[in-house]
Design a protein around this motif. Structure first.
Motif, short mmCIF file in Angstrom:
data_model
loop_
_atom_site.label_atom_id
_atom_site.label_comp_id
_atom_site.label_asym_id
_atom_site.label_seq_id
_atom_site.Cartn_x
_atom_site.Cartn_y
_atom_site.Cartn_z
N UNK A 7 0.82 -1.21 0.00
CA UNK A 7 0.00 0.00 0.00
C UNK A 7 0.86 1.26 0.00
N UNK A 8 2.06 1.19 0.57
CA UNK A 8 2.93 2.36 0.59
C UNK A 8 3.58 2.60 -0.76
N UNK A 9 3.51 1.61 -1.67
CA UNK A 9 4.17 1.72 -2.95
C UNK A 9 3.21 2.16 -4.06
N UNK A 10 1.94 1.89 -3.89
CA UNK A 10 1.00 2.17 -4.97
C UNK A 10 0.66 3.64 -5.00
N UNK A 11 0.91 4.27 -6.14
CA UNK A 11 0.60 5.69 -6.28
C UNK A 11 -0.72 5.90 -6.99
N UNK A 12 -1.16 4.89 -7.77
CA UNK A 12 -2.46 5.05 -8.42
C UNK A 12 -2.60 4.14 -9.60
N UNK A 13 -3.86 3.85 -9.98
CA UNK A 13 -4.18 3.07 -11.17
C UNK A 13 -5.24 3.83 -11.93
N UNK A 14 -4.82 4.51 -13.00
CA UNK A 14 -5.71 5.36 -13.76
C UNK A 14 -5.92 4.86 -15.18
N UNK A 15 -5.58 3.60 -15.45
CA UNK A 15 -5.75 3.06 -16.79
C UNK A 15 -7.20 2.77 -17.09
N UNK A 33 -5.00 2.72 -0.74
CA UNK A 33 -5.07 3.49 -1.99
C UNK A 33 -6.31 3.10 -2.79
N UNK A 34 -6.98 4.12 -3.32
CA UNK A 34 -8.17 3.91 -4.14
C UNK A 34 -8.13 4.86 -5.33
N UNK A 35 -8.37 4.34 -6.52
CA UNK A 35 -8.42 5.14 -7.73
C UNK A 35 -9.58 4.66 -8.59
N UNK A 69 -29.76 -6.85 -37.99
CA UNK A 69 -28.51 -6.13 -37.74
C UNK A 69 -28.45 -5.67 -36.30
N UNK A 70 -27.32 -5.89 -35.66
CA UNK A 70 -27.11 -5.50 -34.26
C UNK A 70 -25.94 -4.54 -34.15
N UNK A 71 -26.11 -3.49 -33.37
CA UNK A 71 -25.00 -2.61 -33.04
C UNK A 71 -25.13 -2.21 -31.57
N UNK A 72 -24.03 -2.34 -30.82
CA UNK A 72 -24.09 -2.09 -29.39
C UNK A 72 -22.90 -1.30 -28.89
N UNK A 73 -23.12 -0.58 -27.79
CA UNK A 73 -22.08 0.24 -27.17
C UNK A 73 -22.11 0.02 -25.66
N UNK A 74 -20.98 0.29 -25.02
CA UNK A 74 -20.90 0.11 -23.57
C UNK A 74 -20.05 1.21 -22.94
N UNK A 75 -20.26 1.40 -21.65
CA UNK A 75 -19.39 2.25 -20.85
C UNK A 75 -19.18 1.58 -19.50
N UNK A 76 -17.92 1.51 -19.05
CA UNK A 76 -17.59 0.86 -17.79
C UNK A 76 -16.80 1.82 -16.91
N UNK A 77 -17.13 1.85 -15.62
CA UNK A 77 -16.41 2.64 -14.63
C UNK A 77 -15.89 1.69 -13.56
N UNK A 78 -14.58 1.71 -13.32
CA UNK A 78 -13.95 0.76 -12.41
C UNK A 78 -13.26 1.48 -11.27
N UNK A 79 -13.39 0.92 -10.07
CA UNK A 79 -12.67 1.41 -8.90
C UNK A 79 -11.61 0.39 -8.51
N UNK A 80 -10.39 0.87 -8.23
CA UNK A 80 -9.26 0.01 -7.90
C UNK A 80 -8.87 0.26 -6.45
N UNK A 81 -8.68 -0.84 -5.70
CA UNK A 81 -8.33 -0.73 -4.29
C UNK A 81 -7.13 -1.62 -3.98
N UNK A 82 -6.16 -1.06 -3.25
CA UNK A 82 -5.02 -1.83 -2.75
C UNK A 82 -4.54 -1.16 -1.49
N UNK A 83 -4.67 -1.85 -0.37
CA UNK A 83 -4.32 -1.23 0.91
C UNK A 83 -5.21 -0.04 1.16
#
Length: 427
Positions: free
Chosen positions: A27-35, A107-109, A91-105
């Motif tokens: 947890x002291x090493x993780x600065x963030x996950x913004x990918x 740290x949260x991003x 005919x099919x056409x589809x779209x998506x949007x995903x929002x993810x939260x990352x947790x380690x120790x």
């Protein structure tokens, strides 16, 4: 320049050693996950996108055994023999949007990403033969990780910034043929293509140089998938059994590698190494899946089990043995009355869930993916349908200070259905 080249070799060896344990972050090493994706997409071709049809996205991605007159099965083309009684092209056409939260120790991003979820066109050639062409995302690579105080075999430590982006797409041509009244076979030919960019910025506490190491991988390959579908027909319901199989396939392409050094005091850069090589380090496992569904006029119950033989696969940058994976999915769809004047009764309501163990083991820790889904299908007067699905997904673990990911994902799909070459009737 000679000193820089020798030092870059040390950096390269350091990076190779770090990659094997990159996901173990204190947890002291993780600065963030913004990918824009999963941190676990750092390995192989990234995080594989689960195969799904429009109907199954709200039913826990249970797809293999689904066979319906109203919806395409893009996972099992042999199951599309019922489609065509009302429409001869969809005919099919589809779209998506995903929002993810990352947790380690401590740290949260958070990060979000989205795009095309599916694109397909189905058409009926004759009474026994139907075909489909389509384009799907196959894998996603998206991570942005800072790791500090990385030990090396040399004196001192390094700060490393890992970045990854890109992924693979799948363009496919599938066919389903009815051999008998209740038995159909299918064949899917797919072309995999895409680019994966992986970059490391390495800064030593011993000098004022930053090293930039980049690998850009371009992959192009073909594979075939086989499917089977059998239906037990009864007066008021039918039971549908589906199966899919794919052999393990080795994917090839080219890798452009570059190592550069930047003097942080004046910003000048020197390219130490640049080369483009043929690569065949990427492999996808043998897959076998079974699906079952119970279908009535108002109710559909579906279940899948899928096996992927990852233990016979090796991933570049991952030194431990991989785990065979099992995916279990269940789903339900309820349509109160398709012929009702009440619009809410003509809508379809879906719910489901799935579980799959990860093919990765990080520092002796195994984990899995869990997802819960829901969705609705809203018919239009033209015969077309708007489908909305929601996914709540959990991946990874907090054990041993690994990274835990929780995701909200919303997808919208437009299913355009019609009948060609049919003259309108006027009175």
């Amino acid at each position: 320049m000679t000193r820089m080249i020798d030092h870059s070799r040390g950096i390269t060896y350091c990076i190779r050693g770090v990659l094997g344990g990159i996901l173990l972050f204190l947890s002291s090493q993780v600065s963030g996950q913004n990918g824009a994706g999963s941190v676990y997409s750092i390995f192989g071709v990234g995080e594989l996108t689960p195969a799904s049809s429009v109907q199954s996205r709200g039913m826990g991605f249970a797809s293999i055994g689904l066979s319906s007159p109203y919806y395409l099965n893009t996972v099992n083309p042999a199951a599309n023999d019922l489609v065509g009684n009302y429409f001869n092209h969809i005919g099919n056409v589809g779209f998506y949007y995903a929002a993810t939260q990352y947790e380690s120790g401590d740290a949260t991003e958070s990060a979000g990403h989205g795009g095309l979820s599916s694109l397909s066109f189905w058409f009926k050639i004759n009474e026994r033969w139907n075909s489909m062409v389509g384009l799907n995302p196959y894998s996603n690579v998206g991570y942005n990780i800072n790791e500090t105080d990385v030990n090396s075999f040399q004196e001192g430590t390094y700060d490393v910034l890992y970045k990854g982006s890109g992924g693979l797409n799948e363009f496919y041509f599938s066919n389903g043929v009815s051999l008998f009244s209740n038995l159909s076979v299918g064949l899917k030919l797919a072309f995999i293509f895409g680019n994966i960019d992986q970059t490391e910025y390495v800064t030593s506490d011993q000098n004022i140089q930053q090293f930039y190491i980049q690998n850009s991988v371009n992959i192009k390959d073909l594979y075939a998938e086989y499917s089977l579908n059998y239906r037990f027909q009864r007066e008021k319901y039918y039971i549908n059994l589906g199966a899919v199989y794919k052999q393990a396939n080795l994917m090839s392409g080219s890798t452009l590698s570059q190592i550069s050094a930047t003097d942080l005091s004046d910003g000048t850069s020197d390219v130490i190494l640049e080369e483009e090589l043929y690569t065949d380090d990427y492999m996808l496992p043998q897959k076998f899946g079974l699906g079952l569904s119970l279908n009535t006029d108002k109710l559909v119950l579906a279940a899948d089990v899928e096996y992927n033989q990852w233990s016979q696969v090796r991933l570049d940058g991952y030194d431990s043995d991989l785990n065979d994976t099992w995916r279990y999915a269940v789903g339900m769809e309820v349509t109160p009355d398709r012929s009702s004047y009440n619009y809410m009764s003509r809508m379809s309501y879906r719910v489901g869930g799935y579980y799959e163990n990860s093919y990765l083991t990080i520092e002796g820790v195994s984990f899995g993916k869990v997802g819960v889904t829901g969705g609705v299908s809203m018919p239009l007067r033209s015969g077309s349908v708007v489908n909305i699905a929601y996914l709540r997904k959990f991946n990874g673990t907090r054990e041993n200070n690994l990274i835990y990911e929780s995701t909200h994902e919303v997808s919208v799909n437009f299913s355009l259905r019609n009948k060609w070459f049919k003259k309108r009737q006027y009175q």
